[in-house]
Scaffold this active site. Structure first.
Site, PDB file in Angstrom:
ATOM      1  N   GLU A   1     173.229  15.955  -0.410  1.00  0.00           N
ATOM      2  CA  GLU A   1     174.695  15.977  -0.428  1.00  0.00           C
ATOM      3  C   GLU A   1     175.158  16.480  -1.781  1.00  0.00           C
ATOM      4  O   GLU A   1     174.527  16.215  -2.812  1.00  0.00           O
ATOM      5  CB  GLU A   1     175.243  14.573  -0.176  1.00  0.00           C
ATOM      6  CG  GLU A   1     176.763  14.465  -0.182  1.00  0.00           C
ATOM      7  CD  GLU A   1     177.244  13.036   0.020  1.00  0.00           C
ATOM      8  OE1 GLU A   1     178.436  12.869   0.305  1.00  0.00           O
ATOM      9  OE2 GLU A   1     176.428  12.101  -0.110  1.00  0.00           O
TER      10      GLU A   1
ATOM     11  N   GLU B   1     172.826   3.231   0.566  1.00  0.00           N
ATOM     12  CA  GLU B   1     172.346   4.565   0.228  1.00  0.00           C
ATOM     13  C   GLU B   1     171.459   4.475  -1.003  1.00  0.00           C
ATOM     14  O   GLU B   1     171.751   3.716  -1.932  1.00  0.00           O
ATOM     15  CB  GLU B   1     173.534   5.503  -0.013  1.00  0.00           C
ATOM     16  CG  GLU B   1     174.487   5.540   1.180  1.00  0.00           C
ATOM     17  CD  GLU B   1     175.789   6.292   0.934  1.00  0.00           C
ATOM     18  OE1 GLU B   1     175.766   7.266   0.151  1.00  0.00           O
ATOM     19  OE2 GLU B   1     176.821   5.906   1.516  1.00  0.00           O
TER      20      GLU B   1
END
Length: 402
Positions: free
Chosen positions: A318, A205
């Protein structure tokens, strides 16, 4: 007997130090855990060749590239650092001063040849998380709140799945959302997820985040990377501490980024992750208006499921908060819903993947949208903006009680 007495005396002195500094009152940390934290600090804060203090007060130690913390990982003990991948994707070098003004007072200052920047970790940062494992985990597990509380995340992403995928690239609009830790908010981020789902989920990520708990209370927006090799259980960490091999002397995870302004200047970064078909390692590329650099890489043998390819890629935002009465979720992206459009809502653009063609190709237009809490965060696009920012989607929202 003398040895036992010395150990007991050492433990007693630690306890006295704990009490005198108020650690026992302020943090639910055992003496044993405190000793582990001391050892951890020694392992990640390597002796520097020189030190850079940024305008924001961050301390970056310039460490011998061959003595950086990730090389202490059991799987990397005999690893030889690769200074650059083959010239793929095509590279144009960043000017030497690019983004240094974001790090230091002097535009021409960076780590000297043969060293790489490592943002220094402080004991106070570890104590807030309760354990070394919590500090390295994706969601912090404890952070500012009492130990043992759960963390829940919210997101707004677009997904492609099936694969095999050998890389991805995306331009990410940069913002600086406000994190209210009083309401148990942990972080807000925008990133790419590069995933192989089984038999054990592995992820890489990368993107930007605002994460006060991780950076000593700092509310700046920063470049970050993260990986897990066991579905976020224990084999995971942020930035340059346990697996990511840093090679660039200036551009580094943890550095502060310039943020966009509402209805004003729009800031972007382009992040790429791709498999080096020679070594098998996963490289991180960073690009801005000045060009492209290879920042570093995750060696192939860190992974099991993700050793060869990804089966899923996601792009989007997120947030995370602790499950607690009165909890809220932080703004995502700019804090505006996608309907606000360009210069007001956050966007992802020019999404690309490396498939079996082994070249970057445009992601398909029919990406799978995922928005579990549309009252807080949404997805959208505007075909009229294609000429301005390319193929794209908007994401984000104000958060709140989701």
């Amino acid at each position: 007997m003398d040895r036992l007495m010395n150990i007991s005396l050492f433990t007693l002195l630690l306890i006295l130090a704990f009490v005198s500094h108020g650690f026992c009152d302020d943090f639910d940390v055992s003496v044993e855990e405190y000793v582990r934290m001391k050892k951890y600090l020694a392992s990640v804060n390597k002796p520097p060749v020189t030190t850079i203090t940024t305008k924001a007060g961050d301390v970056f130690d310039c460490v011998d590239i061959n003595k950086q913390p990730s090389l202490d990982h059991p799987l990397l003990r005999n690893h030889t650092v690769q200074l650059e991948p083959p010239s793929f994707p095509p590279m144009k070098k960043l000017r030497p001063s690019s983004y240094i003004s974001m790090m230091t007072e002097k535009d021409d200052e960076g780590c000297p040849l043969g060293t790489v920047p490592m943002i220094r970790v402080h004991m106070k940062d570890l104590l807030k998380f309760g354990s070394v494992e919590n500090y390295n985990s994706k969601y912090g597990r404890s952070g500012y709140q009492p130990l043992g509380q759960g963390v829940k995340h919210q997101y707004a992403v677009k997904r492609i799945q099936g694969g095999p995928y050998y890389g991805t690239k995306v331009t990410i609009n940069v913002w600086k959302p406000v994190i209210n830790t009083t309401n148990h908010e942990v972080f807000s981020l925008a990133q790419l997820w590069f995933v192989n789902s089984g038999p054990v989920r592995n992820t890489i990520e990368a993107g930007w985040h605002v994460y006060p708990g991780y950076y000593g209370g700092s509310t700046e927006v920063r470049l970050f990377v993260y990986f897990t090799a066991d579905n976020y259980a224990t084999v995971d960490c942020y930035n340059v501490k346990c697996g990511f091999v840093q090679v660039h002397p200036r551009i580094t995870p943890g550095m502060i980024l310039a943020a966009s302004t509402y209805n004003g200047t729009q800031e972007e970064i382009t992040i790429s992750v791709y498999k080096n078909d020679t070594s098998g390692d996963w490289w991180l590329g960073y690009e801005d208006s000045n060009g492209y650099v290879s920042v570093g890489y995750w060696p192939e043998n860190l992974f099991n499921s993700l050793a060869n390819y990804a089966d899923t890629i996601e792009w989007g935002g997120e947030t995370a908060s602790f499950v607690n009465p009165g909890v809220t979720y932080a703004p995502m992206g700019s804090g505006e819903f996608p309907s606000e459009g360009y210069k007001k809502a956050a966007y992802m653009s020019n999404m690309k993947v490396i498939d079996s063609s082994m070249q970057f190709v445009d992601a398909p237009s029919n990406l799978i949208p995922i928005t579990p809490t549309p009252q807080c965060y949404e997805l959208g696009d505007n075909s009229a903006d294609v000429a301005t920012i390319g193929p794209h989607f908007y994401f984000g929202g104000p958060g709140g009680t989701c």
